[in-house]
Design an enzyme around this catalytic site. Structure first.
Site, PDB file in Angstrom:
ATOM      1  N   ARG A  30      19.432  -0.450 -46.031  1.00  0.00           N
ATOM      2  CA  ARG A  30      19.196   0.847 -45.391  1.00  0.00           C
ATOM      3  C   ARG A  30      18.884   0.670 -43.910  1.00  0.00           C
ATOM      4  NH1 ARG A  30      19.448   4.358 -49.428  1.00  0.00           N
ATOM      5  NH2 ARG A  30      18.857   3.539 -51.469  1.00  0.00           N
ATOM      6  N   ASP A  31      19.485   1.555 -43.101  1.00  0.00           N
ATOM      7  CA  ASP A  31      19.226   1.534 -41.653  1.00  0.00           C
ATOM      8  C   ASP A  31      17.765   1.875 -41.404  1.00  0.00           C
ATOM      9  OD1 ASP A  31      21.291   1.918 -38.962  1.00  0.00           O
ATOM     10  OD2 ASP A  31      19.186   2.493 -38.773  1.00  0.00           O
ATOM     11  N   ILE A  32      17.153   1.154 -40.494  1.00  0.00           N
ATOM     12  CA  ILE A  32      15.732   1.336 -40.194  1.00  0.00           C
ATOM     13  C   ILE A  32      15.486   2.679 -39.498  1.00  0.00           C
ATOM     14  CG2 ILE A  32      15.638   0.315 -37.850  1.00  0.00           C
ATOM     15  CD1 ILE A  32      13.223  -1.318 -38.869  1.00  0.00           C
ATOM     16  N   ASN A  88      30.998   0.805 -34.878  1.00  0.00           N
ATOM     17  CA  ASN A  88      30.936   0.875 -33.421  1.00  0.00           C
ATOM     18  C   ASN A  88      31.336  -0.477 -32.840  1.00  0.00           C
ATOM     19  OD1 ASN A  88      29.929   3.556 -33.379  1.00  0.00           O
ATOM     20  ND2 ASN A  88      27.855   2.813 -33.788  1.00  0.00           N
ATOM     21  N   GLU A  96      24.963  -1.674 -30.810  1.00  0.00           N
ATOM     22  CA  GLU A  96      23.688  -2.240 -30.354  1.00  0.00           C
ATOM     23  C   GLU A  96      23.465  -3.650 -30.888  1.00  0.00           C
ATOM     24  OE1 GLU A  96      20.742   0.500 -31.710  1.00  0.00           O
ATOM     25  OE2 GLU A  96      21.421   2.115 -30.404  1.00  0.00           O
ATOM     26  N   VAL A  97      23.899  -3.900 -32.107  1.00  0.00           N
ATOM     27  CA  VAL A  97      23.646  -5.199 -32.737  1.00  0.00           C
ATOM     28  C   VAL A  97      24.968  -5.973 -32.818  1.00  0.00           C
ATOM     29  CG1 VAL A  97      22.816  -6.373 -34.807  1.00  0.00           C
ATOM     30  CG2 VAL A  97      21.738  -4.220 -34.082  1.00  0.00           C
ATOM     31  N   HIS A 101      29.133  -4.453 -38.394  1.00  0.00           N
ATOM     32  CA  HIS A 101      28.521  -3.701 -39.480  1.00  0.00           C
ATOM     33  C   HIS A 101      29.217  -2.370 -39.640  1.00  0.00           C
ATOM     34  CE1 HIS A 101      26.325  -3.062 -35.709  1.00  0.00           C
ATOM     35  NE2 HIS A 101      26.144  -1.805 -36.110  1.00  0.00           N
ATOM     36  N   MET A 102      29.269  -1.900 -40.869  1.00  0.00           N
ATOM     37  CA  MET A 102      29.815  -0.582 -41.169  1.00  0.00           C
ATOM     38  C   MET A 102      28.665   0.322 -41.566  1.00  0.00           C
ATOM     39  SD  MET A 102      32.785   0.424 -43.891  1.00  0.00           S
ATOM     40  CE  MET A 102      34.134  -0.125 -42.851  1.00  0.00           C
ATOM     41  N   HIS A 103      28.541   1.464 -40.884  1.00  0.00           N
ATOM     42  CA  HIS A 103      27.551   2.469 -41.257  1.00  0.00           C
ATOM     43  C   HIS A 103      28.138   3.323 -42.388  1.00  0.00           C
ATOM     44  CE1 HIS A 103      25.085   2.277 -37.400  1.00  0.00           C
ATOM     45  NE2 HIS A 103      26.206   1.719 -36.984  1.00  0.00           N
TER      46      HIS A 103
HETATM   47  P1  5GP Z   1      25.085   0.034 -33.845  1.00  0.00           P
HETATM   48  O1  5GP Z   1      24.616   0.975 -32.769  1.00  0.00           O
HETATM   49  O2  5GP Z   1      25.062  -1.414 -33.387  1.00  0.00           O
HETATM   50  O3  5GP Z   1      26.393   0.437 -34.461  1.00  0.00           O
HETATM   51  O4  5GP Z   1      24.043   0.186 -35.022  1.00  0.00           O
HETATM   52  C1  5GP Z   1      22.966  -0.665 -35.196  1.00  0.00           C
HETATM   53  C2  5GP Z   1      22.092  -0.039 -36.254  1.00  0.00           C
HETATM   54  O5  5GP Z   1      21.194  -1.037 -36.725  1.00  0.00           O
HETATM   55  C3  5GP Z   1      21.242   1.135 -35.763  1.00  0.00           C
HETATM   56  O6  5GP Z   1      21.554   2.288 -36.536  1.00  0.00           O
HETATM   57  C4  5GP Z   1      19.808   0.649 -35.972  1.00  0.00           C
HETATM   58  O7  5GP Z   1      18.948   1.686 -36.387  1.00  0.00           O
HETATM   59  C5  5GP Z   1      19.966  -0.438 -37.014  1.00  0.00           C
HETATM   60  N1  5GP Z   1      18.983  -1.494 -36.938  1.00  0.00           N
HETATM   61  C6  5GP Z   1      18.632  -2.195 -35.808  1.00  0.00           C
HETATM   62  N2  5GP Z   1      17.699  -3.114 -36.098  1.00  0.00           N
HETATM   63  C7  5GP Z   1      17.460  -3.016 -37.442  1.00  0.00           C
HETATM   64  C8  5GP Z   1      16.602  -3.713 -38.324  1.00  0.00           C
HETATM   65  O8  5GP Z   1      15.856  -4.624 -37.949  1.00  0.00           O
HETATM   66  N3  5GP Z   1      16.620  -3.333 -39.622  1.00  0.00           N
HETATM   67  C9  5GP Z   1      17.434  -2.336 -40.082  1.00  0.00           C
HETATM   68  N4  5GP Z   1      17.380  -2.042 -41.383  1.00  0.00           N
HETATM   69  N5  5GP Z   1      18.268  -1.658 -39.261  1.00  0.00           N
HETATM   70  C10 5GP Z   1      18.270  -1.987 -37.960  1.00  0.00           C
END
Ligand code: 5GP
Length: 116
Positions: A30-32, A88, A96-97, A101-103
């Site tokens: 689950r997304d944080i 993304n 961001e990361v 990853h797929m949301h």
């Molecule tokens: P991006 O913007 O890279 O597509 O999405 C990164 C996602 O990772 C964001 O929705 C953010 O809330 C989630 N995220 C970042 N750090 C963590 C973490 O430590 N744990 C979890 N579960 N989600 C994270």
């Protein structure tokens, strides 16, 4: 030394996360900072920095990632109501990361794909 990310640490259980599924290729958690009632991330267990870095070597893991994303959506009860899968890529894509990853987002009407 292999590239490491915060998601690698989640995959290895080194930092806590609400993991909903894990196998030999992918992990779903689950997304944080959930943006919808269901917001789950599905990641390859090994680091692929982003969509632009995908190679032939990753074809099996990406197939698995898609299948797990849809299975997770069904398990969350949103298979019929519908959901959105987002990947993304890079700065303008809002990534961001740097770990592909797929949301999986759903549980409410998600509106237009992009604001405006
Ligand atoms: P991006 O913007 O890279 O597509 O999405 C990164 C996602 O990772 C964001 O929705 C953010 O809330 C989630 N995220 C970042 N750090 C963590 C973490 O430590 N744990 C979890 N579960 N989600 C994270």
């Amino acid at each position: 030394m292999a590239v490491d990310t915060i998601f690698s640490k989640i995959v290895r259980g080194e930092i806590p996360a609400d993991i909903v599924y894990q196998d030999d290729l992918v992990t779903a958690f689950r997304d944080i900072n959930a943006q919808a009632p269901t917001h789950i991330l599905v990641v390859p267990n090994h680091v692929v920095p982003g969509a632009d870095d995908v190679t032939e070597r990753d074809e099996a893991v990406l197939g698995r990632l898609f299948r797990v994303a849809t299975a997770v959506a069904r398990a969350e009860g949103i298979g019929q109501s519908g959901y959105r899968l987002i990947v993304n890529c890079g700065a303008d894509g809002g990534q961001e990361v740097p770990h592909l990853h797929m949301h999986v987002l759903g549980g409410r009407p998600l509106g237009r794909m992009l604001p405006g």
